[in-house]
Motif scaffolding. Structure first.
Motif, PDB file in Angstrom:
ATOM      1  N   LEU A  76       0.814  -1.204   0.000  1.00 11.09           N
ATOM      2  CA  LEU A  76       0.000   0.000   0.000  1.00 11.09           C
ATOM      3  C   LEU A  76       0.853   1.262   0.000  1.00 11.09           C
ATOM      4  CD1 LEU A  76      -2.898  -0.959   2.456  1.00 11.09           C
ATOM      5  CD2 LEU A  76      -2.877  -1.021  -0.034  1.00 11.09           C
ATOM      6  N   ALA A  77       2.036   1.195   0.640  1.00  9.62           N
ATOM      7  CA  ALA A  77       2.905   2.372   0.669  1.00  9.62           C
ATOM      8  C   ALA A  77       3.377   2.732  -0.737  1.00  9.62           C
ATOM      9  CB  ALA A  77       4.101   2.109   1.583  1.00  9.62           C
TER      10      ALA A  77
ATOM     11  N   LEU B  95      -3.262  11.742   1.965  1.00  9.46           N
ATOM     12  CA  LEU B  95      -3.591  10.759   0.933  1.00  9.46           C
ATOM     13  C   LEU B  95      -3.395   9.382   1.541  1.00  9.46           C
ATOM     14  CD1 LEU B  95      -4.160   9.799  -1.972  1.00  9.46           C
ATOM     15  CD2 LEU B  95      -1.724  10.115  -2.458  1.00  9.46           C
ATOM     16  N   SER B  96      -4.443   8.579   1.536  1.00  5.41           N
ATOM     17  CA  SER B  96      -4.341   7.245   2.124  1.00  5.41           C
ATOM     18  C   SER B  96      -4.982   6.217   1.207  1.00  5.41           C
ATOM     19  CB  SER B  96      -5.019   7.207   3.501  1.00  5.41           C
ATOM     20  OG  SER B  96      -6.411   7.449   3.382  1.00  5.41           O
ATOM     21  N   VAL B  97      -4.502   4.990   1.315  1.00  3.50           N
ATOM     22  CA  VAL B  97      -5.043   3.862   0.558  1.00  3.50           C
ATOM     23  C   VAL B  97      -5.324   2.739   1.544  1.00  3.50           C
ATOM     24  CG1 VAL B  97      -4.707   2.270  -1.358  1.00  3.50           C
ATOM     25  CG2 VAL B  97      -3.572   4.490  -1.389  1.00  3.50           C
ATOM     26  N   SER B  98      -6.540   2.222   1.528  1.00  2.74           N
ATOM     27  CA  SER B  98      -6.897   1.138   2.439  1.00  2.74           C
ATOM     28  C   SER B  98      -7.734   0.103   1.697  1.00  2.74           C
ATOM     29  CB  SER B  98      -7.673   1.680   3.646  1.00  2.74           C
ATOM     30  OG  SER B  98      -8.857   2.329   3.227  1.00  2.74           O
ATOM     31  N   ARG B  99      -7.864  -1.069   2.291  1.00  2.00           N
ATOM     32  CA  ARG B  99      -8.681  -2.121   1.707  1.00  2.00           C
ATOM     33  C   ARG B  99     -10.073  -2.086   2.312  1.00  2.00           C
ATOM     34  NH1 ARG B  99      -6.224  -6.124  -1.479  1.00  2.00           N
ATOM     35  NH2 ARG B  99      -8.412  -6.717  -1.757  1.00  2.00           N
TER      36      ARG B  99
ATOM     37  N   VAL C 222      -9.872   1.731  -1.178  1.00  2.00           N
ATOM     38  CA  VAL C 222     -10.448   3.061  -1.010  1.00  2.00           C
ATOM     39  C   VAL C 222      -9.296   4.055  -0.990  1.00  2.00           C
ATOM     40  CG1 VAL C 222     -11.799   4.605   0.453  1.00  2.00           C
ATOM     41  CG2 VAL C 222     -12.421   2.179   0.284  1.00  2.00           C
ATOM     42  N   VAL C 223      -9.332   5.008  -1.910  1.00  2.00           N
ATOM     43  CA  VAL C 223      -8.323   6.057  -1.990  1.00  2.00           C
ATOM     44  C   VAL C 223      -8.953   7.338  -1.434  1.00  2.00           C
ATOM     45  CG1 VAL C 223      -6.835   7.405  -3.512  1.00  2.00           C
ATOM     46  CG2 VAL C 223      -7.299   4.990  -4.026  1.00  2.00           C
TER      47      VAL C 223
END
Length: 233
Positions: A36-37, A61-65, A71-72
């Motif tokens: 994810l990084a 700014l984050s990215v998760s499952r 989900v951005v």
């Protein structure tokens, strides 16, 4: 908050469905499988110039499952704040930039994803000079670090950290000044931990009495959120 999903219907601009035969991001040569990084870094390369070009700051700014999709989340802000129309404009620009980047170099985020663009909430920590500057006039709570915690250099330095609550009266690139119960005091940012805006209920009462919120029509916004919840079910 504006949302955009790929391969799903959403309240924002529609995304392009990924081809069934397209390689997943983690399966390409050198692709960051499950990293994810690395995905966040690639997204920032695309998104940050778009946000800056529109005249705003990319605050987070984050990215998760979320189940089988990602989900951005993109947080943007500016001096004087950012309204819903501006958030929607930024969302469209970011969505278009992501589509263009994917057409040029393949999936940035493997599989389905949903883009959420919003402004910072009051619970966002104040960590940069611009955060403090944008909250002049608000009541905040902050940890003053033990080393150099006393604003008056003639005063004895306390041994440990302490909590200070005060109203932000000044903030520049070097320091912030708070009006506290004991008077006005200033600290450099190196002396402070993250600040937290405090909710003042008596101010909310004053706003209710003035009737100002009645002039704002949030019906469409609530409808959009309801639509998103229905779709996600």
């Amino acid at each position: 908050m504006t949302q955009r999903g790929r391969a799903t219907r959403s309240t924002g601009p529609a995304g392009r469905p990924r081809r069934a035969d397209a390689p997943r991001g983690g399966e390409r040569a050198g692709g960051p499988r499950g990293d994810l990084a690395a995905r966040r870094a690639r997204l920032r390369e695309v998104i940050e110039p778009v946000v800056a070009g529109a005249g705003y700051d990319l605050e987070d700014l984050s990215v998760s499952r979320a189940g089988r999709r990602h989900v951005v989340r993109v947080i943007v802000d500016a001096d004087g704040g950012i309204n819903l129309d501006a958030v929607a404009e930024v969302s469209r620009a970011v969505s278009a930039a992501l589509d263009a980047a994917e057409e040029a170099g393949g999936d940035i985020v493997a599989g389905e994803y949903q883009l959420e663009v919003s402004s910072p909430g009051v619970d966002r920590p104040l960590v940069l000079p611009r955060h403090w500057r944008r909250n002049v006039g608000r009541l905040v709570k902050v940890t003053v670090r033990g080393a150099g915690a006393a604003p008056d250099p003639r005063a004895e330095q306390p041994a440990g950290d302490r909590q200070v609550t005060g109203r932000v009266v000044e903030a520049d690139d070097e320091r912030v000044v708070l009006e506290t119960e004991t008077g006005r005091a200033g600290w450099t940012y190196a002396q402070l931990g993250p600040g937290r805006v405090q909710v003042e209920f008596h101010r909310l009462d004053e706003i209710d009495e003035s009737g100002e919120p009645d002039d704002i029509d949030d019906t469409d916004d609530f409808d959009d959120e309801d639509d998103v919840e229905d779709e996600e079910r």
